[in-house]
Design a protein around this motif. Sequence first.
Motif, short mmCIF file in Angstrom:
data_model
loop_
_atom_site.label_atom_id
_atom_site.label_comp_id
_atom_site.label_asym_id
_atom_site.label_seq_id
_atom_site.Cartn_x
_atom_site.Cartn_y
_atom_site.Cartn_z
N THR A 1 -16.39 28.17 -34.35
CA THR A 1 -15.30 28.91 -33.56
C THR A 1 -14.56 27.87 -32.86
O THR A 1 -14.97 26.70 -33.12
N ASP A 2 -13.61 28.20 -32.33
CA ASP A 2 -12.73 27.13 -31.33
C ASP A 2 -13.30 26.45 -29.92
O ASP A 2 -12.86 25.75 -29.59
N ARG A 3 -14.72 27.07 -30.13
CA ARG A 3 -15.28 26.86 -28.73
C ARG A 3 -15.63 25.41 -28.33
O ARG A 3 -15.46 24.97 -27.08
N TYR A 4 -15.79 24.58 -29.34
CA TYR A 4 -16.10 23.05 -29.09
C TYR A 4 -15.25 22.24 -29.69
O TYR A 4 -15.56 20.95 -29.70
N LEU A 5 -14.24 22.69 -30.21
CA LEU A 5 -13.29 21.79 -30.52
C LEU A 5 -12.58 20.83 -29.79
O LEU A 5 -12.02 19.67 -30.27
N ASN A 6 -12.62 21.12 -28.54
CA ASN A 6 -12.09 20.06 -27.56
C ASN A 6 -13.16 19.63 -26.44
O ASN A 6 -12.82 19.36 -25.36
N ALA B 1 -15.00 16.12 -36.47
CA ALA B 1 -14.07 15.70 -37.16
C ALA B 1 -14.05 17.00 -38.26
O ALA B 1 -12.89 17.43 -38.71
N ARG B 2 -15.20 17.33 -38.90
CA ARG B 2 -14.99 18.40 -39.88
C ARG B 2 -14.64 19.83 -39.38
O ARG B 2 -13.95 20.43 -40.19
N LEU B 3 -15.33 20.23 -38.26
CA LEU B 3 -15.00 21.34 -37.61
C LEU B 3 -13.27 21.38 -37.35
O LEU B 3 -12.60 22.52 -37.70
N ARG B 4 -12.68 20.48 -36.67
CA ARG B 4 -11.50 20.37 -36.73
C ARG B 4 -10.47 20.40 -37.83
O ARG B 4 -9.31 20.90 -38.04
N ALA B 5 -10.98 19.70 -39.05
CA ALA B 5 -10.25 19.85 -40.30
C ALA B 5 -10.30 21.31 -40.79
O ALA B 5 -9.46 21.94 -41.25
N MET B 6 -11.67 21.99 -40.63
CA MET B 6 -11.64 23.32 -41.17
C MET B 6 -10.95 24.23 -40.27
O MET B 6 -10.31 25.31 -40.74
#
Length: 320
Positions: free
Chosen positions: A237-242, A267-272
Amino acid sequence: MILREPYIADAQRYDNQEKMYRRCGRSGVMLPKVSLGFWHNFGDADAYQRSRAITHYAFDHGVTHFDLANNYGPPYGAAEETLGRLMDEDFRPYRDELFIATKAGYDMWPGPYGDWGSRKYLFASLEQSLKRMKLDYVDLFYSHRYDPVTPLEETLQALVDIVKQGKALYVGISRWPLEALKRAKEYLAARDVPLLIYQDKLNLIDREPQDNGVLDYCADNGIGFISFSPLAQGLLTDRYLNGIPSDSRMTHSQFLRPENLTPELLARLRAMSDEAQKNGQTLSDAALQWILNQRGTTSVLVGVSKVEQMEKNIRAVIKA
């Protein structure tokens, strides 16, 4: 004294039936593409009224499948007790519209008879679960994990007899190795108790059931597949992107720790997430839809702490 209004389910709860449900394997059972898990947020540490609001919203929008286990809580048994209270206060008139599952396989009480896959444990655990949930039977009973010591035939015959005695309508298994899954399918089918469904973790980060052949085997043999942790406990989810929010699961859960969020994974999560946004989706939308677009999948099993999360998940799977 505050008088509580009786719960009346939304009359339009099945309006999206064609988009909401999938056949489970080659059975007569239709399951919602998103199912509600009681692993988290339904124990004694959680506010009952919040749990109640989540289940109301889910059922009002066609989520008929509630997934539990004997040791969900905390403490063990608490989630089933919460369901029992919900049945008494709200859902008794709708029992025949619900598809309720529970499981046994992990440690539940001290001593040699409260763990793994013996006939003694499975029968005793299910009797306790039925009392906690205020039910006469469950729709689905799982062997929660593979037992490498108990003879496979003992575990499977217990599942057969549980169905024959009317304590469960269907049986499933969770996280068994592929060869054991094959034996289970043959053993149960020979005794007129088909294996309805297989439960395992499948998501964009962890694709083991796809890689080890389990998903293909289920699809080829008419066995449903339901994915737990489809959002990797919030990582997808966007919960941990930042960063790690102070009120997030990662700050207090034994299953999801800060060290799990490595720089490489972030980094992988942000790319997805960036790729999902290009397609007009959120990361969680893309993650749920990816699972449901894989061959052989029936449903994703979500755990939510807010009604808004349930709303978002339902909206995402209807598009899959």
